[in-house]
Design a protein around this motif. Structure first.
Motif, short mmCIF file in Angstrom:
data_model
loop_
_atom_site.label_atom_id
_atom_site.label_comp_id
_atom_site.label_asym_id
_atom_site.label_seq_id
_atom_site.Cartn_x
_atom_site.Cartn_y
_atom_site.Cartn_z
N THR A 1 0.81 -1.23 0.01
CA THR A 1 0.00 0.04 -0.04
C THR A 1 0.91 1.21 0.02
O THR A 1 2.03 0.98 0.21
CB THR A 1 -1.00 0.16 1.23
OG1 THR A 1 -0.12 0.15 2.29
CG2 THR A 1 -1.92 -1.00 1.29
N GLN B 1 -5.40 -6.20 3.73
CA GLN B 1 -5.21 -6.98 2.57
C GLN B 1 -4.87 -8.28 2.69
O GLN B 1 -5.21 -9.25 1.86
CB GLN B 1 -4.16 -6.35 1.61
CG GLN B 1 -4.73 -4.87 0.78
CD GLN B 1 -3.88 -4.30 -0.37
OE1 GLN B 1 -3.30 -5.36 -1.04
NE2 GLN B 1 -3.85 -3.10 -0.47
N GLU C 1 -7.64 1.23 -7.70
CA GLU C 1 -6.99 0.12 -7.01
C GLU C 1 -6.62 0.68 -5.50
O GLU C 1 -6.13 0.13 -4.68
CB GLU C 1 -6.00 -0.41 -7.82
CG GLU C 1 -4.73 0.57 -7.87
CD GLU C 1 -4.94 1.36 -9.17
OE1 GLU C 1 -5.98 1.57 -9.68
OE2 GLU C 1 -3.80 1.96 -9.74
N LYS C 2 -6.89 2.07 -5.45
CA LYS C 2 -6.21 2.81 -4.10
C LYS C 2 -7.54 3.19 -3.02
O LYS C 2 -7.26 3.97 -2.30
CB LYS C 2 -5.44 4.20 -4.42
CG LYS C 2 -4.06 3.65 -5.14
CD LYS C 2 -2.95 3.35 -4.36
CE LYS C 2 -1.64 3.09 -5.00
NZ LYS C 2 -0.75 2.90 -3.97
N LYS C 3 -8.59 2.74 -3.72
CA LYS C 3 -9.86 3.40 -3.10
C LYS C 3 -9.80 2.68 -1.61
O LYS C 3 -10.27 3.62 -0.57
CB LYS C 3 -11.11 2.72 -3.65
CG LYS C 3 -11.44 3.16 -5.28
CD LYS C 3 -11.85 4.59 -5.42
CE LYS C 3 -12.42 5.29 -6.53
NZ LYS C 3 -12.95 6.75 -6.39
N ASP C 4 -9.70 1.32 -1.16
CA ASP C 4 -9.46 0.87 0.11
C ASP C 4 -8.42 1.81 0.99
O ASP C 4 -8.72 1.97 2.05
CB ASP C 4 -9.27 -0.74 0.15
CG ASP C 4 -10.38 -1.47 -0.62
OD1 ASP C 4 -11.41 -0.77 -0.72
OD2 ASP C 4 -10.02 -2.47 -0.97
#
Lengths: 526, 409
Positions: B8, B87, B149-152
């Motif tokens: 991340t 994750q 792909e960076k939303k979480d």
């Protein structure tokens, strides 16, 4: 190794007036500990270089020799000599490295390099520090060179001086220059030289003046040989021994460095705006004001905001002292500044202005910054905008090391400029995670009594010694804070930082403007 | 969830105030932390301890955690580690940094919303100083400015930002995603005292109602008493047609905004600086908002280099009836604020009305008169707001009433 260690251990140290432990000897020469601002009184006479005779120079005035190598040989280059250079070609300088490359080939050892500043283009010098050609640098250390010194890899001890301190050291004979190698964008065969004209124009040659007057031997290196007389002669041919003509002394696009672009960072612009607002509301900014601002992005933005205020009020600055930039030139040309007195042109607009505007006048550091003279320009400046890597609770400032203890910047004119009437430091409260306002500066470069105001994006702290300034903005609506409040806020956001660990070994001595030792930098503990 | 390795955050030469974290679960060997940091000397130990604490909190006993740090603040490091843990480990636990007391501060329904500064929800360097630029609101954006792909990880970062960053009095707003993802976003922001939620690409009152009921659910769950306001954004032709219904679909709505980039795309027209192609849509939004008693807010102006064009844009926006505009760069904030600020004549008139009201109160009169004109109560309220605003903007001193001689005619 043991001998070396013993000799290091044997150097006695003492606590100076700023409470810093400093050595009484640096590179085998006695050193005077800092005694307090204005406390050290020099005595004796200025240094005098050997007396030359016209009979040793050609009557036709032609001092041109074929190569730099020949000139160095004719100057009698040998082990242990001190060789000086100036930094007007900034990051585009092609000659300084060449001197030591030649010296290495000749097998000369233990030279002292005495530049007025160094730039990233000088990183190859490290090679000659490693192979023994150079014993030490007495001048600014930037980037990788600073790292090299901080890790204790330089043989001698670095000595860092301000621009004015460098002139003081030359004048007083603290540093005896054996050979000055002075690059010049234009020169005649007699050695008269100036900073304008040719393909490597840099504007002015203010930093080279003292070197030319006090060095035993002077070599002028140019890529633009003009007919006699080369006027205005910032370097006078009467001081010059040899003239060398080369293809290129510098890389033009790097002579005018990228540091003179106004900041785009909204946070820095905010600091700049706040600074201009402070200057206006405190009454420091007025008709006839004298000022100096550097070439950093924030300083440039401040100059722009100041210009707007001068314009809207119909005021005019009496003169500005350069480091000149485009933004100062705009003030001059649009009538908001009477004169630019200039030691150094930072960008192309300034270079061009110096070449064409009679009110843009070369003004050697020699006259502006030297503390051992009969007064100097800096104490007459109303507004002085400066930077710092750290400021502490006592308003002490650091410009040479980062908070991690590494030596990464030169002093420049910073110490000299502290003598101005109002010294303002516009600074971010923290850089990334590194607080700028700290309990105690890692390296002391300027005593807090000379630093008046720190302006951050999160508030303005005025030195309690400046009761007049505090009074002047009491009801101004400006975000006034104490320095302690700012420090606490920085630590609240970033966390309390640890301090770097150092060995005992001293890698650099920091000189104050009067030649005394204000602090030292120690080797980073690996 | 059987992933063993995850990454991340961000690193690279241009990245500042962020870090990249790579976590690999192992079977034995305990916790190994490999830290590479720009601030190693000053914060190396503290970062390592922080890593150990967070891994321990999530019950991870064996793992290799690699951190490449470009001077990230502690709340950023926590967010990145929590995101990487989530994750590879199934957990509903949250590692919450302490909340600043002043970040619990509620907002007000009728506060000014002239300028709202958009801040990308996954870019810490742009968040930290966002509050310094005197915008009325800061929008932490989870929608368009965050890569899919960076939303979480952005959610966790925004949550920590809501708890830890001082926004100096700006209204703390979050733009959530559309649909289900947006409802999930609310779980990360409502319990952390967000003041206002922007609902993007809104086309129906149902969308607003779903957000509203999720907010009620979360407020009950966490026993929260702060008001949370809503600002739907209309970004399509269908949305424009439904704007009045949307505007009055929830009591929580305090403003409705228009988004012209998407709208012009939907209309199949090119967006111009003058904006005649969206005149109808903008007028309709203003009308819907006024009819519903909420603030109409104009779209952002995308040329951040052209302040003069922005200034003209603000003036035309104000003349249509808009009461604010979004900003995508901090330097736009003062231009927008000045544009929407009351002019000198407006201030003078408001001062007279306020004084007349004071006079009427002093004399025990129920009716306020200015000269021969009767003044309605809403006009007095509005005048008072204008005066308050002028004071807040520094156009009028606090004690302006003292400077005015009392008229005795």
């Amino acid at each position: 190794m043991i001998n070396q260690l013993e000799s290091e251990m044997a150097i006695p140290t003492t606590m100076n007036a700023a409470g810093r432990e400093v050595p009484l000897e640096v590179n085998g020469k006695p050193a005077i500990p800092f005694k307090g601002v204005g406390k050290h009184k020099p005595f004796g006479n200025k240094y005098g270089p050997p007396i030359p005779s016209c009979s040793d120079f050609p009557d036709d005035g032609n001092k041109v020799v074929a190569t730099l190598e020949e000139a160095l040989l004719r100057c009698g280059i040998r082990d242990g000599m001190t060789i000086s250079t100036h930094h007007h070609l900034r990051d585009g300088d092609l000659i300084s490295n060449r001197i030591f490359e030649l010296a290495a080939v000749m097998g000369v050892k233990d030279l002292v390099w005495f530049p007025s500043a160094s730039f990233p283009c000088n990183d190859p010098i490290m090679k000659y520090l490693e192979d023994g050609t150079i014993n030490r640098i007495e001048g600014s250390m930037n980037g990788p060179l600073g790292r090299f010194v901080s890790e204790g890899r330089m043989k001698g001890t670095a000595v860092l001086r301000s621009h004015g301190g460098r002139v003081q050291a030359i004048q007083d004979g603290d540093v005896k220059i054996d050979i000055a190698v002075l690059v010049a964008p234009s020169a005649d065969a007699f050695g008269n030289a100036r900073g304008t004209g040719g393909k490597s124009a840099c504007g002015v040659l203010g930093y080279a003046k003292a070197d030319s007057m006090y060095a035993d031997k002077v070599i002028v290196v140019t890529d633009n040989l003009v007919d006699l007389p080369c006027l205005p002669a910032e370097i006078e041919g009467n001081y010059v021994d040899y003239v060398v003509v080369v293809d290129r002394i510098g890389i033009p696009e790097k002579i005018v460095s990228g540091t003179t672009r106004i900041t785009k960072s909204p946070d820095r612009l905010l600091i700049a705006e706040l600074t201009a607002s402070f200057l206006e509301k405190s009454g420091i900014l007025r008709d006839g004001v004298t000022m100096q601002a550097g070439a950093g992005g924030t300083s440039l933005a401040i100059a722009v905001f100041i210009h707007e205020i001068l314009k809207s009020k119909g005021w005019k600055s009496k003169f500005g002292f350069g480091g000149s930039t485009k933004y100062m030139v705009e003030m001059l040309e649009q009538g908001q500044m009477g004169y630019i007195l200039d030691a150094q042109a930072f960008d192309l607009d300034a270079v061009l202005s110096a070449g064409r505007n009679p009110n843009h006048i070369p003004y050697p550091v020699y006259n502006a910054y030297n503390y051992h003279s009969k007064g100097n320009l800096t104490s007459m400046m109303d507004i002085m905008i400066l930077g710092a890597t750290e400021v502490d609770l006592n308003f002490n400032g650091n410009v040479v090391t980062h908070s991690d203890g590494y030596l990464l910047h030169g002093i420049g004119g910073w110490q000299n400029c502290l003598h101005a009437r109002n010294v303002i430091l516009p600074l971010p409260l923290f850089r990334d995670r590194i607080p700028v306002i700290v309990d105690e500066v890692t390296t002391l470069c300027g005593p807090g009594e000379l630093i008046d105001v720190v302006i951050t994006e999160r508030g303005i702290a005025i030195n309690p010694l400046r009761e007049d300034l505090i009074e002047s903005v009491r009801n101004s609506g400006l975000p006034l804070r104490t320095i302690k409040e700012l420090k606490d806020e920085a630590e609240n956001i970033c966390g309390k930082p640890s301090r770097p660990a150092f060995d005992d070994k001293i890698v650099a001595a920091i000189k104050w403007v009067d030649g005394t030792v204000i602090d030292v930098v120690r080797k980073i503990k690996q | 969830m059987n992933k063993r390795l995850a990454v991340t955050g961000n690193s690279g030469p241009k990245v500042r105030s962020d870090c990249q974290t790579e976590l690999e679960l192992t079977d034995d060997g305990g916790i190994v932390i490999e830290l590479q940091s720009k601030v190693q000397v000053l914060y190396g130990e503290s970062i390592k301890n922080q890593c150990l604490e967070i891994l321990d909190f999530f019950g991870i006993r064996n793992a290799v955690l690699k951190i490449t740090d470009s001077g990230a603040l502690p709340f950023v490091i926590s967010a990145r580690i929590e995101a990487v843990v989530k994750q590879v480990v199934d957990t509903v636990n949250e590692f919450l940094p302490e909340i600043r007391e002043d970040n619990k501060c509620p907002s007000k329904r009728d506060r000014f919303r002239f300028s709202r500064l958009y801040v990308p929800g996954n870019t810490p360097s742009m968040m930290i100083n966002a509050g310094l630029h005197s915008a009325d609101g800061i929008i932490l954006d989870l929608e368009d400015s965050v890569a899919p792909e960076k939303k979480d990880e952005a959610r966790i970062l925004v949550r920590n930002a809501l708890r830890q960053i001082c926004f100096y009095g700006a209204e703390r707003m979050v733009r959530i995603n559309q649909g289900e993802r947006g409802l999930k976003d609310l779980e990360y922001v409502i319990p952390h005292y967000a003041n206002l939620i922007l609902i993007p690409k809104c086309e129906s009152s149902e969308e607003v109602k779903r957000v509203e009921s999720k907010i009620h659910e979360l407020r009950n769950l966490y026993h929260l008493y702060n008001e949370v306001y809503l600002m739907p954004i209309i970004e399509s032709a269908a949305g424009v047609e439904m704007s009045f219904e949307i505007a009055r679909s929830s009591d929580l709505i305090v403003a409705i905004a228009i988004g012209l980039e998407d709208l012009t795309a939907d209309l199949g027209v090119t967006r111009t600086k003058e904006g005649s192609e969206t005149l109808y849509a903008r007028a309709r939004i203003v009308n819907a908002a006024k009819a519903a008693g909420i603030q109409p807010i104009d779209s952002v102006f995308s040329d951040v280099g052209d302040m003069e064009a922005l200034r003209l844009n603000v003036l035309s926006s104000k003349s249509l009836g808009f009461e604010g505009m979004g900003c995508i760069h901090p330097r736009q904030v003062p231009v927008v604020r000045q544009g929407f600020a009351p002019g000198p004549e407006e201030i003078e008139k408001s001062k007279k009305i306020v004084l007349a009201y004071d006079e009427a109160r002093r004399n025990g009169l129920g009716v306020v008169a200015l000269g021969t004109k009767m003044i309605d109560q809403p006009v007095v309220v509005r005048a008072q707001r204008t005066v308050d605003l002028a004071i807040r903007l520094g156009l009028l001193p606090d004690n302006w009433k003292n400077d005015i001689p009392i008229e005795t005619e």
